[in-house]
Scaffold this motif. Sequence first.
Motif, short mmCIF file in Angstrom:
data_model
loop_
_atom_site.label_atom_id
_atom_site.label_comp_id
_atom_site.label_asym_id
_atom_site.label_seq_id
_atom_site.Cartn_x
_atom_site.Cartn_y
_atom_site.Cartn_z
N THR A 126 0.79 -1.23 0.00
CA THR A 126 0.00 0.00 0.00
C THR A 126 0.82 1.27 0.00
N GLY A 127 2.07 1.21 0.41
CA GLY A 127 2.89 2.42 0.48
C GLY A 127 2.32 3.38 1.52
N ASN A 128 2.27 4.64 1.16
CA ASN A 128 1.77 5.66 2.08
C ASN A 128 0.27 5.55 2.34
N ASN A 129 -0.44 4.74 1.55
CA ASN A 129 -1.88 4.52 1.78
C ASN A 129 -2.15 3.69 3.02
N LEU A 130 -1.10 3.19 3.67
CA LEU A 130 -1.27 2.46 4.92
C LEU A 130 -1.97 3.32 5.96
N LYS A 131 -1.77 4.61 5.87
CA LYS A 131 -2.42 5.55 6.79
C LYS A 131 -3.95 5.45 6.66
N ASN A 132 -4.45 5.24 5.44
CA ASN A 132 -5.90 5.10 5.22
C ASN A 132 -6.45 3.86 5.91
N ILE A 133 -5.65 2.80 5.97
CA ILE A 133 -6.09 1.56 6.61
C ILE A 133 -6.13 1.74 8.13
N VAL A 134 -5.08 2.34 8.68
CA VAL A 134 -4.96 2.48 10.12
C VAL A 134 -5.93 3.52 10.67
N ASP A 135 -6.05 4.66 9.99
CA ASP A 135 -6.88 5.75 10.49
C ASP A 135 -8.28 5.80 9.89
N GLY A 136 -8.65 4.82 9.09
CA GLY A 136 -9.96 4.83 8.44
C GLY A 136 -11.09 4.75 9.45
N PRO A 137 -12.19 5.50 9.22
CA PRO A 137 -13.32 5.46 10.16
C PRO A 137 -14.13 4.18 10.02
N SER A 138 -14.63 3.71 11.13
CA SER A 138 -15.48 2.52 11.17
C SER A 138 -16.91 2.94 11.48
N HIS A 139 -17.85 2.49 10.68
CA HIS A 139 -19.25 2.82 10.91
C HIS A 139 -20.04 1.61 11.39
N GLU A 140 -19.33 0.63 11.94
CA GLU A 140 -19.98 -0.58 12.44
C GLU A 140 -20.36 -0.39 13.90
N GLY A 141 -21.42 -1.02 14.30
CA GLY A 141 -21.83 -0.96 15.71
C GLY A 141 -22.88 0.12 15.96
N PRO A 142 -23.40 0.15 17.18
CA PRO A 142 -24.50 1.07 17.50
C PRO A 142 -24.05 2.51 17.82
N ASP A 143 -22.75 2.76 17.89
CA ASP A 143 -22.28 4.10 18.22
C ASP A 143 -22.66 5.08 17.12
N ARG A 144 -23.05 6.28 17.54
CA ARG A 144 -23.46 7.30 16.57
C ARG A 144 -22.28 7.84 15.77
N GLY A 145 -21.19 8.12 16.43
CA GLY A 145 -20.01 8.64 15.75
C GLY A 145 -19.20 7.51 15.14
N PRO A 146 -18.38 7.83 14.14
CA PRO A 146 -17.54 6.79 13.55
C PRO A 146 -16.46 6.33 14.52
N GLY A 147 -16.24 5.04 14.55
CA GLY A 147 -15.20 4.47 15.40
C GLY A 147 -13.91 4.32 14.62
N ARG A 148 -13.03 3.46 15.11
CA ARG A 148 -11.76 3.21 14.46
C ARG A 148 -11.57 1.71 14.27
N TYR A 149 -10.67 1.38 13.38
CA TYR A 149 -10.30 -0.01 13.18
C TYR A 149 -9.00 -0.30 13.93
N CYS A 150 -8.81 -1.57 14.27
CA CYS A 150 -7.58 -1.97 14.95
C CYS A 150 -7.22 -3.38 14.48
N PHE A 151 -6.04 -3.82 14.84
CA PHE A 151 -5.56 -5.16 14.51
C PHE A 151 -5.53 -5.99 15.79
N ARG A 152 -6.04 -7.21 15.72
CA ARG A 152 -6.06 -8.11 16.87
C ARG A 152 -5.54 -9.48 16.44
N LEU A 153 -4.95 -10.19 17.39
CA LEU A 153 -4.39 -11.51 17.15
C LEU A 153 -5.22 -12.55 17.87
N CYS A 154 -5.62 -13.58 17.14
CA CYS A 154 -6.37 -14.69 17.72
C CYS A 154 -5.91 -15.98 17.02
N LYS A 155 -5.34 -16.87 17.77
CA LYS A 155 -4.89 -18.17 17.24
C LYS A 155 -3.94 -18.00 16.05
#
Length: 187
Positions: free
Chosen positions: A20-49
């Motif tokens: 992605t090059g410098n577009n990595l910033k769009n992945i990390v800082d991109g707004p999330s509109h999932e969930g019941p929250d009114r305002g946009p949230g954020r995305y994160c990375f999680r490790l499972c198995k």
Amino acid sequence: MRTLDEKETTQVFEKLFKFTGNNLKNIVDGPSHEGPDRGPGRYCFRLCKNRVYYVSESLVKRATNVGRHNLASLGTCVGKFTKGGSFHLTVQALGILAANAKHKVWLKPTSEMSFLYGNHVLKGGLGRITENINPGDGVVVFSMSDVPLGFGISQRSTQDCRKLDPNGLVMLHQADIGEYLRMEDEL
């Protein structure tokens, strides 16, 4: 499910940055509109198995109510850590990579099936290629109708591809959407 430690985060971001090059910033800082929250949230990375997931923080909060052994997956699986400790992107990351790709290659319709069967990309199968690709760069592969097919690593620069013979190797295959059928038990 836990957050990535510093070493794991570095490995994941280095691999994503390759595509992605410098577009990595769009992945990390991109707004999330999932969930019941009114305002946009954020995305994160999680490790499972040993798998890394790209998930909204809203879903992570709700997943704390599910037992660790009962949780199969959450969000988009971006890649996995091998037993040796290296990080590999999986085909599920294609949607994220295609939207933020720095280098792209478009295949002719005649060579799409060859790529989807797991073969490398030859010069004769190229329809178009973006400028300024260097050997070793991450490249996202599209059909001529802009459908993302997979990704791989370039073997030649854009200038070298122009004077290459039709059977010359342009890009090494890493993952494609045909893996959903070929490896459905492992995904």
